[in-house]
Design a protein around this motif. Structure first.
Motif, PDB file in Angstrom:
ATOM      1  N   LYS A 167       0.800  -1.220   0.000  1.00  0.00           N
ATOM      2  CA  LYS A 167       0.000   0.000   0.000  1.00  0.00           C
ATOM      3  C   LYS A 167       0.837   1.278   0.000  1.00  0.00           C
ATOM      4  O   LYS A 167       0.342   2.329  -0.353  1.00  0.00           O
ATOM      5  CB  LYS A 167      -0.981   0.018   1.153  1.00  0.00           C
ATOM      6  N   SER A 168       2.114   1.211   0.376  1.00  0.00           N
ATOM      7  CA  SER A 168       2.946   2.414   0.399  1.00  0.00           C
ATOM      8  C   SER A 168       3.481   2.786  -0.985  1.00  0.00           C
ATOM      9  O   SER A 168       4.021   3.867  -1.171  1.00  0.00           O
ATOM     10  CB  SER A 168       4.115   2.227   1.373  1.00  0.00           C
ATOM     11  N   THR A 169       3.322   1.915  -1.961  1.00  0.00           N
ATOM     12  CA  THR A 169       3.808   2.201  -3.314  1.00  0.00           C
ATOM     13  C   THR A 169       2.730   2.941  -4.109  1.00  0.00           C
ATOM     14  O   THR A 169       1.551   2.862  -3.776  1.00  0.00           O
ATOM     15  CB  THR A 169       4.155   0.893  -4.047  1.00  0.00           C
ATOM     16  N   PRO A 170       3.115   3.657  -5.159  1.00  0.00           N
ATOM     17  CA  PRO A 170       2.096   4.328  -5.989  1.00  0.00           C
ATOM     18  C   PRO A 170       1.063   3.355  -6.557  1.00  0.00           C
ATOM     19  O   PRO A 170      -0.127   3.646  -6.569  1.00  0.00           O
ATOM     20  CB  PRO A 170       2.916   4.977  -7.105  1.00  0.00           C
ATOM     21  N   LYS A 171       1.510   2.184  -6.999  1.00  0.00           N
ATOM     22  CA  LYS A 171       0.557   1.217  -7.531  1.00  0.00           C
ATOM     23  C   LYS A 171      -0.346   0.691  -6.421  1.00  0.00           C
ATOM     24  O   LYS A 171      -1.534   0.443  -6.634  1.00  0.00           O
ATOM     25  CB  LYS A 171       1.276   0.056  -8.210  1.00  0.00           C
ATOM     26  N   GLY A 172       0.177   0.551  -5.218  1.00  0.00           N
ATOM     27  CA  GLY A 172      -0.625   0.106  -4.084  1.00  0.00           C
ATOM     28  C   GLY A 172      -1.693   1.122  -3.726  1.00  0.00           C
ATOM     29  O   GLY A 172      -2.821   0.761  -3.376  1.00  0.00           O
ATOM     30  N   LYS A 173      -1.358   2.414  -3.810  1.00  0.00           N
ATOM     31  CA  LYS A 173      -2.354   3.470  -3.543  1.00  0.00           C
ATOM     32  C   LYS A 173      -3.430   3.454  -4.623  1.00  0.00           C
ATOM     33  O   LYS A 173      -4.608   3.626  -4.343  1.00  0.00           O
ATOM     34  CB  LYS A 173      -1.674   4.829  -3.470  1.00  0.00           C
ATOM     35  N   TRP A 174      -3.012   3.244  -5.856  1.00  0.00           N
ATOM     36  CA  TRP A 174      -3.981   3.145  -6.960  1.00  0.00           C
ATOM     37  C   TRP A 174      -4.901   1.953  -6.724  1.00  0.00           C
ATOM     38  O   TRP A 174      -6.115   2.044  -6.894  1.00  0.00           O
ATOM     39  CB  TRP A 174      -3.228   2.988  -8.279  1.00  0.00           C
ATOM     40  N   TRP A 175      -4.321   0.832  -6.306  1.00  0.00           N
ATOM     41  CA  TRP A 175      -5.091  -0.378  -6.064  1.00  0.00           C
ATOM     42  C   TRP A 175      -6.089  -0.159  -4.936  1.00  0.00           C
ATOM     43  O   TRP A 175      -7.246  -0.564  -5.030  1.00  0.00           O
ATOM     44  CB  TRP A 175      -4.129  -1.517  -5.747  1.00  0.00           C
ATOM     45  N   LEU A 176      -5.663   0.491  -3.853  1.00  0.00           N
ATOM     46  CA  LEU A 176      -6.570   0.767  -2.742  1.00  0.00           C
ATOM     47  C   LEU A 176      -7.695   1.701  -3.186  1.00  0.00           C
ATOM     48  O   LEU A 176      -8.851   1.502  -2.827  1.00  0.00           O
ATOM     49  CB  LEU A 176      -5.809   1.375  -1.565  1.00  0.00           C
ATOM     50  N   GLY A 177      -7.363   2.716  -3.997  1.00  0.00           N
ATOM     51  CA  GLY A 177      -8.392   3.611  -4.528  1.00  0.00           C
ATOM     52  C   GLY A 177      -9.406   2.858  -5.369  1.00  0.00           C
ATOM     53  O   GLY A 177     -10.620   3.064  -5.246  1.00  0.00           O
ATOM     54  N   ASN A 178      -8.939   1.967  -6.226  1.00  0.00           N
ATOM     55  CA  ASN A 178      -9.856   1.163  -7.042  1.00  0.00           C
ATOM     56  C   ASN A 178     -10.698   0.234  -6.182  1.00  0.00           C
ATOM     57  O   ASN A 178     -11.873   0.013  -6.457  1.00  0.00           O
ATOM     58  CB  ASN A 178      -9.088   0.340  -8.077  1.00  0.00           C
ATOM     59  N   THR A 179     -10.099  -0.314  -5.135  1.00  0.00           N
ATOM     60  CA  THR A 179     -10.844  -1.186  -4.233  1.00  0.00           C
ATOM     61  C   THR A 179     -11.969  -0.410  -3.558  1.00  0.00           C
ATOM     62  O   THR A 179     -13.098  -0.898  -3.455  1.00  0.00           O
ATOM     63  CB  THR A 179      -9.907  -1.807  -3.182  1.00  0.00           C
ATOM     64  N   LEU A 180     -11.675   0.806  -3.118  1.00  0.00           N
ATOM     65  CA  LEU A 180     -12.717   1.610  -2.479  1.00  0.00           C
ATOM     66  C   LEU A 180     -13.797   2.023  -3.468  1.00  0.00           C
ATOM     67  O   LEU A 180     -14.965   2.146  -3.100  1.00  0.00           O
ATOM     68  CB  LEU A 180     -12.111   2.825  -1.785  1.00  0.00           C
ATOM     69  N   LEU A 181     -13.426   2.237  -4.732  1.00  0.00           N
ATOM     70  CA  LEU A 181     -14.452   2.522  -5.746  1.00  0.00           C
ATOM     71  C   LEU A 181     -15.372   1.324  -5.955  1.00  0.00           C
ATOM     72  O   LEU A 181     -16.526   1.487  -6.342  1.00  0.00           O
ATOM     73  CB  LEU A 181     -13.799   2.916  -7.078  1.00  0.00           C
ATOM     74  N   SER A 182     -14.864   0.144  -5.677  1.00  0.00           N
ATOM     75  CA  SER A 182     -15.698  -1.055  -5.784  1.00  0.00           C
ATOM     76  C   SER A 182     -16.674  -1.171  -4.616  1.00  0.00           C
ATOM     77  O   SER A 182     -17.498  -2.075  -4.594  1.00  0.00           O
ATOM     78  CB  SER A 182     -14.820  -2.307  -5.844  1.00  0.00           C
ATOM     79  N   HIS A 183     -16.551  -0.282  -3.631  1.00  0.00           N
ATOM     80  CA  HIS A 183     -17.477  -0.244  -2.499  1.00  0.00           C
ATOM     81  C   HIS A 183     -18.509   0.867  -2.654  1.00  0.00           C
ATOM     82  O   HIS A 183     -19.372   1.039  -1.807  1.00  0.00           O
ATOM     83  CB  HIS A 183     -16.705  -0.013  -1.194  1.00  0.00           C
TER      84      HIS A 183
END
Length: 187
Positions: free
Chosen positions: A103-119
C-alpha cells in the motif's frame, strides 16, 4: 567559439535547475489551493461520518493516503449513492502482510483507490429492503458487479462479506458497513 562557451555557461544552470524540480509522475502531491465546493452547515459529509466513528478509523487513515479521496469524500453530495464502508475488523483480519507492504507504493495506492471505488454505488440508494433471498447483482463505480443475497437474515455480498450495520443515512446517501472486504476468503 567564445559564443558557444557563453551560451553553455548561461543555459547550463537553467536546464539543470529545471530538471531538479521535476517530481516523480507516479507520486501523489498535495495540491495547494484549488476550488473547494461550499458545504451547508447542517450537512454531514461521508468523510465527516467516517472520521466520527471509531470502528472506521483504519478506513479514515487509509483515505488520507489516496490522492483525491479526502476532497471527494468531504464534498456535499447532491446525488444519491451507497457506500459499503469496510470497518476496522475487515482491514485487520483480511488485508494481510502483502497489502500492508504494497500500500505504500504508488501502484498500491492506486489499487486501494480502485478497491474503495468497488465499495461505492453511484446514483443508487440501496437500503436493507433492496436485498432479498434471491441472488442479485449491482454495479459499482469501478464497473464491477457485486453479488448480494439475504441469508439467515443477514445481507451477504459476493458470498464473503456480511453487512454488519445498515440503513445509515448521511445527507442523501445510504451508508452501510460490512465486516469483510470483497477480496477476503469465506465468511
Amino acid at each position: 567559439m567564445h559564443f558557444l562557451s557563453l551560451a553553455c555557461s548561461l543555459l547550463l544552470p537553467i536546464t539543470s535547475g529545471a530538471t531538479s524540480t521535476i517530481q516523480d509522475p507516479l507520486s501523489y502531491r498535495d495540491l495547494a489551493g484549488g476550488y473547494v465546493p461550499p458545504k451547508s452547515a447542517n450537512v454531514t459529509t461521508l468523510l465527516e461520518f467516517i472520521n466520527s466513528h471509531p470502528d472506521l478509523s483504519v478506513l479514515a487513515d487509509e483515505l488520507q493516503t489516496i490522492g483525491g479521496f479526502p476532497k471527494a469524500f468531504d464534498t456535499e453530495p447532491t446525488w444519491s449513492f451507497t457506500f459499503f464502508a469496510p470497518n476496522n475488523d475487515a482491514f485487520e483480519l483480511h488485508t494481510g502482510t502483502y497489502f500492508n507492504e504494497f500500500k505504500s507504493t504508488p501502484k498500491g495506492k492506486w489499487w486501494l483507490g480502485n478497491t474503495l471505488l468497488s465499495h461505492y454505488v453511484p446514483n443508487t440508494n440501496l437500503n436493507s429492503s433492496s436485498f432479498n433471498e434471491t441472488y442479485q447483482r449491482f454495479q459499482t463505480a469501478s464497473y464491477l458487479y457485486v453479488g448480494s443475497q439475504v441469508q439467515d437474515g443477514e445481507i451477504i455480498l459476493n458470498n464473503v462479506a456480511t453487512v454488519v450495520e445498515k440503513d445509515i443515512s448521511v445527507t442523501k446517501a445510504s451508508l452501510s458497513w460490512f465486516g469483510l472486504l470483497l477480496f477476503c476468503a469465506t465468511h
